[in-house]
Design a protein around this motif. Structure first.
Motif, PDB file in Angstrom:
ATOM      1  N   LEU A  59      14.358  -5.739 -14.408  1.00 33.96           N
ATOM      2  CA  LEU A  59      12.906  -5.644 -14.625  1.00 33.96           C
ATOM      3  C   LEU A  59      12.520  -5.663 -16.106  1.00 33.96           C
ATOM      4  O   LEU A  59      11.565  -6.361 -16.488  1.00 33.96           O
ATOM      5  CB  LEU A  59      12.351  -4.387 -13.945  1.00 33.96           C
ATOM      6  N   PRO A  60      13.209  -4.902 -16.982  1.00 28.47           N
ATOM      7  CA  PRO A  60      12.821  -4.946 -18.397  1.00 28.47           C
ATOM      8  C   PRO A  60      13.073  -6.303 -19.044  1.00 28.47           C
ATOM      9  O   PRO A  60      12.542  -6.581 -20.124  1.00 28.47           O
ATOM     10  CB  PRO A  60      13.706  -3.866 -19.039  1.00 28.47           C
ATOM     11  N   LEU A  61      13.889  -7.153 -18.411  1.00 31.27           N
ATOM     12  CA  LEU A  61      14.259  -8.443 -18.984  1.00 31.27           C
ATOM     13  C   LEU A  61      13.428  -9.597 -18.438  1.00 31.27           C
ATOM     14  O   LEU A  61      13.624 -10.739 -18.862  1.00 31.27           O
ATOM     15  CB  LEU A  61      15.748  -8.726 -18.706  1.00 31.27           C
TER      16      LEU A  61
ATOM     17  N   LEU B  75      17.647 -12.523  -6.978  1.00 35.22           N
ATOM     18  CA  LEU B  75      18.485 -11.387  -7.395  1.00 35.22           C
ATOM     19  C   LEU B  75      17.874 -10.646  -8.593  1.00 35.22           C
ATOM     20  O   LEU B  75      18.590 -10.188  -9.492  1.00 35.22           O
ATOM     21  CB  LEU B  75      19.903 -11.860  -7.740  1.00 35.22           C
ATOM     22  N   LEU B  76      16.537 -10.511  -8.581  1.00 39.94           N
ATOM     23  CA  LEU B  76      15.852  -9.768  -9.639  1.00 39.94           C
ATOM     24  C   LEU B  76      15.845  -8.293  -9.262  1.00 39.94           C
ATOM     25  O   LEU B  76      14.870  -7.754  -8.756  1.00 39.94           O
ATOM     26  CB  LEU B  76      14.426 -10.300  -9.810  1.00 39.94           C
ATOM     27  N   THR B  77      16.966  -7.634  -9.485  1.00 44.07           N
ATOM     28  CA  THR B  77      17.123  -6.225  -9.148  1.00 44.07           C
ATOM     29  C   THR B  77      16.393  -5.341 -10.148  1.00 44.07           C
ATOM     30  O   THR B  77      15.832  -5.834 -11.143  1.00 44.07           O
ATOM     31  CB  THR B  77      18.614  -5.859  -9.120  1.00 44.07           C
TER      32      THR B  77
ATOM     33  N   LEU C 277       9.734   1.009 -18.662  1.00 48.16           N
ATOM     34  CA  LEU C 277      10.180  -0.379 -18.732  1.00 48.16           C
ATOM     35  C   LEU C 277       9.960  -0.963 -20.128  1.00 48.16           C
ATOM     36  O   LEU C 277      10.777  -1.760 -20.610  1.00 48.16           O
ATOM     37  CB  LEU C 277       9.430  -1.218 -17.692  1.00 48.16           C
ATOM     38  N   LYS C 278       8.865  -0.555 -20.762  1.00 46.20           N
ATOM     39  CA  LYS C 278       8.575  -1.049 -22.112  1.00 46.20           C
ATOM     40  C   LYS C 278       9.644  -0.595 -23.096  1.00 46.20           C
ATOM     41  O   LYS C 278      10.091  -1.368 -23.956  1.00 46.20           O
ATOM     42  CB  LYS C 278       7.198  -0.547 -22.553  1.00 46.20           C
ATOM     43  N   GLU C 279      10.088   0.655 -22.958  1.00 43.50           N
ATOM     44  CA  GLU C 279      11.118   1.183 -23.846  1.00 43.50           C
ATOM     45  C   GLU C 279      12.452   0.459 -23.628  1.00 43.50           C
ATOM     46  O   GLU C 279      13.145   0.093 -24.581  1.00 43.50           O
ATOM     47  CB  GLU C 279      11.300   2.685 -23.596  1.00 43.50           C
ATOM     48  N   LYS C 280      12.807   0.240 -22.360  1.00 46.62           N
ATOM     49  CA  LYS C 280      14.042  -0.485 -22.061  1.00 46.62           C
ATOM     50  C   LYS C 280      13.964  -1.933 -22.534  1.00 46.62           C
ATOM     51  O   LYS C 280      14.960  -2.507 -22.978  1.00 46.62           O
ATOM     52  CB  LYS C 280      14.312  -0.439 -20.563  1.00 46.62           C
ATOM     53  N   ARG C 281      12.771  -2.502 -22.471  1.00 48.25           N
ATOM     54  CA  ARG C 281      12.574  -3.884 -22.904  1.00 48.25           C
ATOM     55  C   ARG C 281      12.810  -3.997 -24.413  1.00 48.25           C
ATOM     56  O   ARG C 281      13.433  -4.958 -24.882  1.00 48.25           O
ATOM     57  CB  ARG C 281      11.145  -4.316 -22.550  1.00 48.25           C
TER      58      ARG C 281
END
Length: 262
Positions: A223-225, A217-219, A254-258
């Protein structure tokens, strides 16, 4: 240390045992992924210029190849001696036929204009609007159609009218194609939650692990997590885990959300 890439079975193999064709495909995807990552970090003018240039070069190559196959048939379509007395509409049709029947250089120019302008406008629209939809597609097609008309000399003596009608025709055709493509390529509802993950894996040549993402369930929202332990829990080997985490670290969005989630 031998380079490791995924096999069809989802395992890992060293470079000495790897199929050379699969290795080349993997390297090309890796280069493409790095290029896209670099391009995403550039300013809008730089990105648009690079996309336009590369797309125009591809279009020129296709056009030259098509022109080589068909030959220069434009020399067979020449106006008669009394062409000045011909109906303007008939002369316009003759010019249109000449524009479409040129040799390799003519076709290379025409295809370069169509593909380059279309890709460049699409790039700008996607950056400005944050999405790629039918409206952006039609705007890009209108621009490529109008420029193609001006460069190729298609249509009658009124270039402005020709550019407008050609642009509208291209826009309507591409808009219809875009809508049909959306209709027939719409993934199942549950797959929509894995669209970004699927794209990420495909860019890395790791599409065989899409089922692992779904099983865990890696939706897209996760992804950022993603961490090494999370990927290990869904049975993804060390090599692909490193590639996935490295891609996430390099992807600006993704880097920014991470960072914001920490």
């Amino acid at each position: 240390m031998a380079a490791e890439i995924p096999t069809k079975a989802g395992g890992m193999m060293g470079q000495p045992q790897q199929n050379p064709l699969a290795l080349v495909q993997f390297k090309l995807k890796e280069v493409e992924s790095k290029f896209r990552g670099w391009l995403a970090k550039q300013s809008l003018p730089v990105e648009a210029a690079v996309v336009t240039t590369t797309s125009a070069a591809q279009g020129a190559a296709i056009g030259a190849f098509m022109g080589t196959l068909t030959g220069d048939a434009s020399s067979l379509i020449t106006p008669p001696p009394n062409a000045a007395n011909f109906n303007p509409d008939a002369m316009a049709s003759l010019k249109q036929a000449q524009a479409l029947a040129g040799g390799p250089l003519i076709q290379a120019r025409n295809f370069a204009v169509m593909t380059g302008v279309n890709a460049g406008i699409s790039c700008v629209m996607k950056r400005l609007r944050g999405k790629e939809d039918v409206q952006s597609s039609m705007v890009a097609a209108f621009g490529s159609g109008a420029l193609f008309s001006l460069v190729s000399g298609m249509g009658g003596p009124n270039q402005a009218t020709n550019a407008l009608t050609s642009g509208l025709f291209f826009a309507l055709v591409q808009g219809g194609i875009f809508q049909l493509g959306q209709k027939f390529s719409q993934p199942p509802v549950e797959d929509m939650y894995y669209a970004k993950g699927r794209s990420l894996l495909s860019n890395l040549g790791l599409q065989n692990y899409e089922k692992n993402f779904k099983k865990g369930l890696l939706t897209d929202t996760t992804l950022p997590l993603l961490t090494d332990s999370a990927l290990r829990d869904v049975k993804i080997p060390p090599g692909p885990r490193l590639l996935i985490l490295d891609h996430i670290e390099r992807d600006p969005e993704l880097k920014e959300k991470r960072k914001s989630s920490r």
